[in-house]
Design a protein around this motif. Structure first.
Motif, PDB file in Angstrom:
ATOM      1  N   LYS A 113       0.737  -1.229  -0.062  1.00  0.00           N
ATOM      2  CA  LYS A 113      -0.195   0.082  -0.143  1.00  0.00           C
ATOM      3  C   LYS A 113       0.719   1.324  -0.070  1.00  0.00           C
ATOM      4  CE  LYS A 113      -3.935   2.035   2.444  1.00  0.00           C
ATOM      5  NZ  LYS A 113      -4.717   1.985   3.752  1.00  0.00           N
ATOM      6  N   ALA A 114       1.809   1.157   0.746  1.00  0.00           N
ATOM      7  CA  ALA A 114       2.882   2.421   0.842  1.00  0.00           C
ATOM      8  C   ALA A 114       3.564   2.537  -0.668  1.00  0.00           C
ATOM      9  CB  ALA A 114       3.839   2.228   1.854  1.00  0.00           C
ATOM     10  N   ALA A 117       1.025   3.953  -2.744  1.00  0.00           N
ATOM     11  CA  ALA A 117       0.842   5.695  -2.340  1.00  0.00           C
ATOM     12  C   ALA A 117       1.928   6.582  -3.043  1.00  0.00           C
ATOM     13  CB  ALA A 117       0.761   5.590  -0.892  1.00  0.00           C
ATOM     14  N   GLY A 118       3.335   5.815  -3.470  1.00  0.00           N
ATOM     15  CA  GLY A 118       4.381   6.717  -3.834  1.00  0.00           C
ATOM     16  C   GLY A 118       5.413   6.577  -2.975  1.00  0.00           C
ATOM     17  N   LYS A 119       5.629   5.898  -1.852  1.00  0.00           N
ATOM     18  CA  LYS A 119       6.608   5.831  -0.964  1.00  0.00           C
ATOM     19  C   LYS A 119       8.114   5.226  -1.865  1.00  0.00           C
ATOM     20  CE  LYS A 119       8.145   4.828   3.567  1.00  0.00           C
ATOM     21  NZ  LYS A 119       7.769   4.220   4.976  1.00  0.00           N
TER      22      LYS A 119
END
Length: 230
Positions: free
Chosen positions: A205-206, A209-211
Motif C-alpha cells: 500500500k505504501a 501511495a508513492g513511497k
C-alpha cells in the motif's frame, strides 16, 4: 454416530490457510524454526492458483499387500476425502509406476477433494486437466501400478520428499512450493504467516501511495522475520 457430510463444519485452519500463499507460510516456518518446505514440484493440472487442506496420506510400495480385503490402491483415501482435504501420496519405490490415475481423480473430484500432492509419478494427467482437478507431482507416466506397486497404508506416516507427514497435518501448494505443517503447530504457523502477510500488504500500500521502494523495503522488510514491529 458419524456426522453427515452436509452437516460437517469447515476446518477453520484450512479456511485461514487458503487465504495465504506458500511464501508467507515459508517465512512463518523460518520465523518459528520449523521445516516443511518442498520446492521444485510443478502443478500438473487444475486452474486453481493454489490448494490447501488437511492431509490424507497414501503410501505405496513394491512390497506385499497389507492384510485385509483386497481394494484398489487409493480408493480408501478417496472415500475419506472431502472439501477440506488434500490427498498426499508417497511412491518412493524408484519404479516408473503410476501412484495416481484417472478414475481416482474422478472419484476425488466427485468427493470435492481440494487436490492431490504426489511424491511419485502420476498418470492420466490429461483426464485430470479435463476435470480441472489440481495435481502437483514429481513426474508423469503412462505405466500402470498393476504388477509394480501396491498400497501399503492409508493415513499412516509418510515422508514425501523426506518430510515427515502424518494424517491430519496440513499442506499448502502453489507455484512456489509445497509446504507441510504439523497439526500441532498449525495455529502458531498461521498466526505468524498472517502477521507477515499483513506487513507485506501494508508495504504494498505504501508503494502504491508513492513511497520509495528503498524506504519501504529497508528496515521493515529486512526485520520482518525477527518478530518485531520495526
Amino acid at each position: 454416530m458419524s456426522t453427515p457430510e452436509s452437516a460437517r463444519q469447515p476446518d477453520e485452519a484450512v479456511t485461514r490457510l487458503r487465504r495465504l500463499d506458500c511464501c508467507a507460510v515459508s517465512d512463518a516456518l523460518d520465523l518459528l524454526g520449523l521445516a516443511g518446505q518442498v520446492t521444485g514440484v510443478p502443478k500438473r493440472s487444475g486452474s486453481a492458483a493454489k490448494i490447501a487442506g488437511r492431509v490424507i496420506t497414501l503410501k505405496l510400495h513394491d512390497g506385499p499387500r497389507p492384510d485385509g480385503p483386497l481394494r484398489h490402491l487409493g480408493t480408501t483415501a478417496v472415500e475419506l476425502s472431502d472439501t477440506d482435504t488434500v490427498i498426499v501420496v508417497e511412491q518412493r519405490s524408484g519404479k516408473d509406476a503410476g501412484c495416481w490415475g484417472g478414475l481416482l481423480t474422478l472419484g476425488a473430484k466427485l468427493r470435492g477433494a481440494a487436490g492431490v500432492v504426489a511424491d511419485g509419478p502420476v498418470r492420466d494427467i490429461d483426464e485430470a486437466r479435463e476435470y480441472d482437478f489440481p495435481i502437483f507431482s514429481t513426474s508423469l507416466t503412462a505405466r500402470t501400478a498393476r504388477g509394480r506397486v501396491v498400497e501399503a497404508a492409508t493415513n499412516g506416516p509418510i515422508v514425501p520428499w523426506g518430510v515427515p507427514v502424518e494424517a491430519d497435518d496440513y499442506v499448502i501448494a502453489d507455484s512456489s512450493a509445497v509446504i507441510f505443517i504439523p497439526a500441532a503447530k498449525v495455529n502458531a504457523v498461521l498466526d505468524a504467516a498472517e502477521a507477515i502477510a499483513f506487513k507485506e500488504a501494508v508495504m504494498a500500500k505504501a508503494l502504491l501511495a508513492g513511497k520509495p521502494i528503498s524506504l519501504v523495503m529497508s528496515g521493515d522488510y529486512e526485520n520482518m522475520l525477527e518478530g518485531g514491529d520495526k
